[in-house]
Write an enzyme that holds these catalytic residues in place. Structure first.
Site, PDB file in Angstrom:
ATOM      1  N   ARG A  69       1.837   9.019  -5.837  1.00  0.00           N
ATOM      2  CA  ARG A  69       1.696  10.351  -6.480  1.00  0.00           C
ATOM      3  C   ARG A  69       1.745  10.042  -8.238  1.00  0.00           C
ATOM      4  NH1 ARG A  69      -1.345  10.685  -2.532  1.00  0.00           N
ATOM      5  NH2 ARG A  69      -0.082  11.677  -0.324  1.00  0.00           N
ATOM      6  N   HIS A  89     -10.526   0.794   1.633  1.00  0.00           N
ATOM      7  CA  HIS A  89     -10.250   1.725   3.321  1.00  0.00           C
ATOM      8  C   HIS A  89     -11.565   1.737   3.957  1.00  0.00           C
ATOM      9  CE1 HIS A  89      -8.871   6.009   4.589  1.00  0.00           C
ATOM     10  NE2 HIS A  89      -9.972   5.466   5.128  1.00  0.00           N
ATOM     11  N   HIS A 128       2.936  14.467   1.536  1.00  0.00           N
ATOM     12  CA  HIS A 128       2.209  15.728   1.139  1.00  0.00           C
ATOM     13  C   HIS A 128       2.940  16.892   1.617  1.00  0.00           C
ATOM     14  CE1 HIS A 128      -1.773  14.380   0.586  1.00  0.00           C
ATOM     15  NE2 HIS A 128      -1.820  13.133   1.822  1.00  0.00           N
ATOM     16  N   ASP A 170       1.366   2.811   3.522  1.00  0.00           N
ATOM     17  CA  ASP A 170       0.581   3.823   3.679  1.00  0.00           C
ATOM     18  C   ASP A 170       0.937   5.029   3.318  1.00  0.00           C
ATOM     19  OD1 ASP A 170      -1.919   4.897   2.490  1.00  0.00           O
ATOM     20  OD2 ASP A 170      -2.096   5.065   4.798  1.00  0.00           O
ATOM     21  N   HIS A 215       0.538  -1.299   0.093  1.00  0.00           N
ATOM     22  CA  HIS A 215      -0.214  -0.279   0.011  1.00  0.00           C
ATOM     23  C   HIS A 215       0.500   1.594   0.167  1.00  0.00           C
ATOM     24  CE1 HIS A 215      -4.332   1.782   1.576  1.00  0.00           C
ATOM     25  NE2 HIS A 215      -2.918   3.212   1.229  1.00  0.00           N
ATOM     26  N   ASN A 250      -5.586   6.911  -6.156  1.00  0.00           N
ATOM     27  CA  ASN A 250      -6.490   7.856  -5.583  1.00  0.00           C
ATOM     28  C   ASN A 250      -5.197   9.209  -6.103  1.00  0.00           C
ATOM     29  OD1 ASN A 250      -4.688   7.856  -3.598  1.00  0.00           O
ATOM     30  ND2 ASN A 250      -5.628   8.885  -1.782  1.00  0.00           N
ATOM     31  N   HIS A 294      -4.578  -0.579   5.693  1.00  0.00           N
ATOM     32  CA  HIS A 294      -4.250   0.038   7.367  1.00  0.00           C
ATOM     33  C   HIS A 294      -5.308  -0.109   8.262  1.00  0.00           C
ATOM     34  CE1 HIS A 294      -6.686   2.396   5.225  1.00  0.00           C
ATOM     35  NE2 HIS A 294      -6.406   2.943   4.036  1.00  0.00           N
TER      36      HIS A 294
HETATM   37  O1  DOR Z   1      -3.679  10.184   5.286  1.00  0.00           O
HETATM   38  C1  DOR Z   1      -4.619   9.043   4.634  1.00  0.00           C
HETATM   39  N1  DOR Z   1      -3.589   9.736   2.924  1.00  0.00           N
HETATM   40  N2  DOR Z   1      -5.248   8.032   3.610  1.00  0.00           N
HETATM   41  C2  DOR Z   1      -6.070   8.293   2.988  1.00  0.00           C
HETATM   42  O2  DOR Z   1      -6.464   7.176   3.093  1.00  0.00           O
HETATM   43  C3  DOR Z   1      -4.914   9.269   2.119  1.00  0.00           C
HETATM   44  C4  DOR Z   1      -3.891   8.646   1.692  1.00  0.00           C
HETATM   45  C5  DOR Z   1      -2.892  10.223   0.921  1.00  0.00           C
HETATM   46  O3  DOR Z   1      -3.500   9.731  -0.061  1.00  0.00           O
HETATM   47  O4  DOR Z   1      -3.132  10.574   0.961  1.00  0.00           O
HETATM   48 ZN    ZN Z   2      -3.633   4.687   1.454  1.00  0.00          ZN
END
Ligand code: DOR
Ligand code: ZN
Length: 364
Positions: free
Chosen positions: A16, A134, A271, A267, A12, A40, A175
């Site tokens: 990006r 999720h 960011h 996970d 997982h 996503n 997760h």
């Molecule tokens: O904390 C998270 N960040 N949970 C998620 O489900 C998505 C992920 C993200 O894409 O930043």
């Molecule tokens: Zn995730």
């Protein structure tokens, strides 16, 4: 003390896009032999052409002799079954991910429950395509659910019905963070695997407001430094100490009974600082550069460090049938102190700037 990991796999990861992809994918590629990338991105991966574009984008940074990136579709009623069939036959993807609408980063296109996607789930069940979940309920009947209870509610409200309707659907509970999810995974272990992140194994919700100080063996909470810790905000949220105990006990149970239900999925969710450190900051813990060290800290603390190899190299690669196709990569984890970098492209990992007790080295 030293542990050898042969072809560790991250089930997982968030690869990006654009400049971020280029900057941060190398950290996952360094520690892991392969990783499953989540869909996503913007826009979410809901068509074959989009999947292929994304694969092309990712592959330009990958040496496929050293790392196998794997891909997922985003579960949506709009998915085209013929496209899925074609992509599945050509091994272009390894699962389809359910996001609860509005529950996390880029989940606007998600669903609330499985009602609208039953035809897709039925197709997936027939073809053996895994559903990645999720597992959180952001709302029930239009009411917002308490943020710390979203996972427990999800397993109570959605999952029993799902496995009842689709008893042969392969499912990964992503997760997991709670006793409820652990119990579900154990109860349905014939059709279910569950991934656990390093942050949910190491930290409980006190870490959202108190500083984690690395120590020689693991870490302690330093209450003299308290405040909001955005680097620890992720979905699902860090939970109560009792829930962390449940995750740890699940691993002890797995060791004791020789099971392969719980496996590695970081996970890792980078960011950019302007998105993370602001009002309404983005959710996600960035762990890729020191993911294996963080797991080693947790496993060492639990007293099951020798199990890390099964957790990291067997459970999920076997589930996705890639155990024998991952490129060769051997990582040695040694209990030797390591200074963690202050930040990576503006983002902090847990223990940023501190010394942690484990070091991972790629030897082959
Ligand atoms: O904390 C998270 N960040 N949970 C998620 O489900 C998505 C992920 C993200 O894409 O930043
Ligand atoms: Zn995730």
């Amino acid at each position: 003390m030293s542990i050898k990991l042969i072809n560790p796999f991250d089930a997982h990861a968030h690869f990006r896009q654009g400049e971020t992809l280029k900057n941060i994918l190398p950290y996952t590629m360094n520690q892991f032999s392969g990783a499953l990338g989540m869909p996503n991105i913007t826009p979410a991966i809901t068509s074959l052409i989009h999947l292929q574009d994304y694969m092309d984008e990712v592959l330009q940074y990958v040496d496929e002799d050293r790392f196998m990136p794997m891909f997922t579709f985003y579960l949506s009623p709009d998915l085209n079954l013929e496209e899925l069939e074609k992509a599945w036959e050509n091994l272009l993807f390894h699962g389809i991910k359910y996001y609860p609408k509005g529950g996390t980063t880029n989940s606007e296109n998600g669903e609330l429950g499985f009602e609208n996607v039953a035809h897709i789930l039925s197709f997936m069940q027939n073809r053996g395509i895994p559903l990645l979940v999720h597992g959180e309920c952001p709302e029930i009947d239009g009411e917002l659910v308490d943020d710390f209870e979203r996972e427990a509610r999800f397993y109570e409200y959605e999952m029993d019905a799902l496995v009842k309707h689709f008893p042969h659907l392969k499912i990964v509970l992503e997760h997991i963070t709670t006793r409820e999810a652990v119990n579900f995974a154990k109860a349905y272990s014939k059709q279910v695997k569950a991934t656990i992140t390093p942050q949910h194994l190491l930290f409980d919700r006190r870490s959202l407001f108190n500083y984690n100080e690395a120590t020689e063996s693991s870490y302690t909470l330093n209450t003299k430094k308290s405040g909001i810790m955005p680097d620890f905000v992720c979905r699902p949220l860090l939970k109560h100490q009792k829930d962390v105990e449940s995750l740890r006990n699940a691993l002890i149970w797995q060791v004791k009974h020789g099971k392969k239900v719980f496996g590695l999925g970081t996970d890792t969710a980078y960011h950019a600082p302007e998105k993370k450190y602001c009002e309404c900051g983005a959710c996600g813990v960035f762990t890729a550069p020191i993911a294996l060290e963080l797991y080693a800290m947790a496993f060492d603390q639990i007293g099951i460090i020798n199990h890390l190899s099964v957790f990291a190299c067997d459970v999920m690669p076997e589930f996705y049938s890639v155990k024998n196709s991952l490129p060769a990569k051997t990582v040695i984890l040694k209990k030797e102190p390591q200074q963690v970098k202050e930040s990576y492209y503006g983002a902090k990992t847990p223990f940023a700037g501190q010394v942690i007790p484990w070091t991972a080295t790629v030897v082959d």
